[in-house]
Design a protein around this motif. Structure first.
Motif, PDB file in Angstrom:
ATOM      1  N   UNK A 182       0.845  -1.211   0.084  1.00  0.00           N
ATOM      2  CA  UNK A 182       0.119  -0.051   0.162  1.00  0.00           C
ATOM      3  C   UNK A 182       0.827   1.138   0.095  1.00  0.00           C
ATOM      4  N   UNK A 183       0.593   2.218  -0.811  1.00  0.00           N
ATOM      5  CA  UNK A 183       1.230   3.445  -0.884  1.00  0.00           C
ATOM      6  C   UNK A 183       0.926   4.476   0.081  1.00  0.00           C
ATOM      7  N   UNK A 184       1.844   5.346   0.453  1.00  0.00           N
ATOM      8  CA  UNK A 184       1.583   6.254   1.459  1.00  0.00           C
ATOM      9  C   UNK A 184       1.686   7.573   0.986  1.00  0.00           C
ATOM     10  N   UNK A 185       0.432   8.403   1.206  1.00  0.00           N
ATOM     11  CA  UNK A 185       0.386   9.768   0.904  1.00  0.00           C
ATOM     12  C   UNK A 185       0.727  10.571   2.105  1.00  0.00           C
ATOM     13  N   UNK A 186       1.399  11.455   1.925  1.00  0.00           N
ATOM     14  CA  UNK A 186       1.802  12.246   3.328  1.00  0.00           C
ATOM     15  C   UNK A 186       0.838  13.637   3.219  1.00  0.00           C
ATOM     16  N   UNK A 187       0.225  13.745   4.435  1.00  0.00           N
ATOM     17  CA  UNK A 187      -0.565  15.074   4.526  1.00  0.00           C
ATOM     18  C   UNK A 187      -1.479  15.355   3.564  1.00  0.00           C
ATOM     19  N   UNK A 188      -2.116  14.243   2.740  1.00  0.00           N
ATOM     20  CA  UNK A 188      -3.066  14.680   1.539  1.00  0.00           C
ATOM     21  C   UNK A 188      -2.387  15.430   0.369  1.00  0.00           C
ATOM     22  N   UNK A 189      -0.804  15.394   0.271  1.00  0.00           N
ATOM     23  CA  UNK A 189      -0.221  16.134  -0.504  1.00  0.00           C
ATOM     24  C   UNK A 189      -0.771  15.747  -2.115  1.00  0.00           C
ATOM     25  N   UNK A 190      -0.711  14.664  -2.441  1.00  0.00           N
ATOM     26  CA  UNK A 190      -1.289  14.224  -3.701  1.00  0.00           C
ATOM     27  C   UNK A 190      -2.568  14.538  -3.999  1.00  0.00           C
ATOM     28  N   UNK A 191      -3.517  14.289  -2.962  1.00  0.00           N
ATOM     29  CA  UNK A 191      -4.866  14.616  -3.220  1.00  0.00           C
ATOM     30  C   UNK A 191      -5.124  16.483  -3.326  1.00  0.00           C
ATOM     31  N   UNK A 192      -4.356  16.853  -2.456  1.00  0.00           N
ATOM     32  CA  UNK A 192      -4.394  18.537  -2.448  1.00  0.00           C
ATOM     33  C   UNK A 192      -3.918  19.005  -3.984  1.00  0.00           C
ATOM     34  N   UNK A 193      -2.826  18.403  -4.348  1.00  0.00           N
ATOM     35  CA  UNK A 193      -2.532  18.777  -5.788  1.00  0.00           C
ATOM     36  C   UNK A 193      -3.344  18.623  -6.898  1.00  0.00           C
ATOM     37  N   UNK A 194      -4.021  17.482  -6.934  1.00  0.00           N
ATOM     38  CA  UNK A 194      -5.279  17.100  -7.821  1.00  0.00           C
ATOM     39  C   UNK A 194      -6.257  18.156  -7.600  1.00  0.00           C
ATOM     40  N   UNK A 195      -6.774  18.432  -6.266  1.00  0.00           N
ATOM     41  CA  UNK A 195      -7.874  19.428  -6.084  1.00  0.00           C
ATOM     42  C   UNK A 195      -7.391  21.001  -6.691  1.00  0.00           C
TER      43      UNK A 195
END
Length: 500
Positions: free
Chosen positions: A296-309
């Motif tokens: 399972x991959x680890x996202x840190x502080x929602x950073x990937x989600x935030x950049x997508x948003x």
């Protein structure tokens, strides 16, 4: 143990990363009179954490279980950047005097065992000149992948592409991605940490994946960890946090494996909450497999989600049809314009760093031998190999391995033995995969590592709790052969390779 030869050490350790530094500490801790030398092919301490220098490089597990139990992590981060991990290893080696025993720029090519003297002779290239080292015991802290040759699939037309094509394993220090369109091919741990770092200055970053991967977000700084560290002394708090984090990973892994439907729902639910309303989660974030079939991959502080948003990054789920001069054409017909393409397509497995092993004049294929108690190889004398977990921090097993080797050395010394090796004999053992993941790098080379049996002590198990119990009540004589160089009663180990 001992020798007057200047290039002789009781223990030769190959690799100055987490495994090698940890082995040196544990071996000297239990065997203070034994000498050791670390042979490191690179110019600095760090291993993986020196090799990988791409933007955003960080651990994909918490730093408290990745750090050593005897050397507290002093920074606040619960997940650490690669440069800080390398600095931690360097500081630890310097503090304990381990760095004085490292020979840098030393590329080991072969190791030859002689039963007449019960010694290993290691041949290495040191600044382009052949150098010999001799030792009683050999420890491989080389990891399990190929440092020189990462996996890159064939992409039709890639030679036509006019931009930069880079692999994260060989990131150019002078590569400027600012203001450029970047496509990262792959959806593993490397991509997940690389993309948010690139998106800070790139014009736009696209993650091109063939299929989705499970991703969970973790806080860089954990308030609970902060509270524990304020209440307790440094060493005590480090132990408490390390145990707490290890227990959390064990329990969460158990939950995902025993209740995969709930695990799928949990990951999907948290992903929906982290992404913009209406985002197509099921196309880009719904894997076809169960949680922990792959790591399972680890996202840190929602950073990937935030950049997508924020629109700075996007995920495209499709396949590469071909490259042209300005980008990638997908099988769906869509094209991705790019100035830089990053092939984060994975690694290739490799046993013992690709080093040639010879026992009494005969080549030994390590992939043809069973693993004993997860650190020795069948019928190969005085040699250990450190291999970490697939479902937990590397250091959790690396430290157990280092302590097991230190214990074995002390036992041999106290009994006057000069060689030891595990012997399977005629006992039938059913084989199972060494790594219990369905990941691409394992499926591409299922027989690239030494064999694992299906039962102890001839298996590689990825269960930290059960391993703790086994190591605590370990019977060191179990399935082992001990002897002395001048002792002709003990038969020498089988050297020829066995075919599958």
């Amino acid at each position: 143990m001992g020798d007057t030869d200047a290039d002789y050490s009781d223990v030769l350790i190959i690799g100055a990363g987490i495994s090698g530094i940890g082995a040196a500490y544990r071996i000297r801790e239990r065997n203070p009179k034994s000498s050791f030398t670390i042979l490191e092919r690179r110019q600095r301490i760090g291993g993986t954490w020196d090799l990988f220098r791409y933007p955003g490089i960080r651990s994909d597990s918490d730093i408290f279980t990745l750090s050593f139990p005897y050397e507290p992590w002093t920074r606040r981060e619960n997940v650490a950047d690669g440069a800080d991990i390398r600095e931690y290893l360097t500081t630890t080696a310097r503090k304990h005097g381990i760095d004085e025993h490292i020979r840098f720029n030393t590329h080991v090519e072969s190791a030859e065992w002689d039963s007449g003297t019960d010694t290993w002779t290691v041949r290495a290239q040191e600044d382009g000149v052949e150098k010999l080292y001799r030792g009683r015991f050999l420890f491989f802290g080389t990891g399990y992948y190929n440092y020189d040759d990462p996996y890159t699939p064939e992409f039709p037309g890639i030679e036509r592409f006019g931009g930069n094509v880079v692999h994260p394993q060989f990131w150019p220090e002078d590569l400027d991605h600012s203001g450029k369109r970047v496509v990262v091919i792959g959806s593993g741990a490397t991509s997940i940490s690389l993309i948010p770092a690139l998106a800070k200055t790139a014009a736009h970053v696209t993650m091109l994946q063939r299929s989705p991967t499970y991703m969970m977000s973790m806080a860089r700084i954990d308030p609970m960890v902060d509270a524990i560290r304020k209440l307790l002394p440094r060493k005590v708090s480090h132990s408490v946090v390390r145990f707490r984090n290890a227990l959390f990973h064990v329990l969460s892994y158990f939950m995902f494996r025993k209740a995969p439907r709930f695990g799928r729902w949990l990951v999907r639910n948290r992903t929906i909450a982290a992404l913009p309303k209406g985002y197509d989660v099921d196309t880009h974030f719904k894997p076809r497999y169960d949680p922990w079939d792959q790591r399972m991959c680890l996202i840190l502080d929602h950073d990937l989600f935030n950049q997508i948003g924020e629109g700075r990054a996007e995920i495209v789920t499709d396949h590469v049809d071909h490259f042209d001069e300005t980008g990638i054409v997908l099988t769906s017909g869509r094209r991705l314009d790019a100035d830089v393409v990053v092939t984060a397509t994975g690694l290739q497995l490799q046993a013992l760093g690709g080093i040639k092993i010879v026992v009494d004049g005969r080549d030994v294929d390590p992939t043809d031998r069973f693993v004993y108690k997860e650190y020795l190889l069948e019928d190969v004398p005085n040699m250990a190999w450190c291999i970490g977990y697939t479902n937990a921090s590397w250091t959790l097993r690396a430290d157990m391995t280092a302590r097991a080797v230190a214990k074995l050395l002390a036992y041999m010394d106290s009994h006057g033995y000069t060689h030891a090796y595990p012997h399977l004999g005629d006992t039938p053992v059913e084989e199972k995969p060494t790594f219990d993941l369905d990941a691409g790098y394992i499926k591409r080379a299922p027989h690239a590592l030494p064999r694992s049996g299906s039962k102890r002590p001839w298996h590689v198990r990825h269960n930290y709790v059960l391993d703790i119990v086994d190591h605590r009540f370990d019977r060191i004589e179990e399935s082992m052969v001990f002897g002395r160089a001048a002792d002709q009663v003990t038969a020498p180990p089988r050297a020829e390779s066995r075919t599958a």
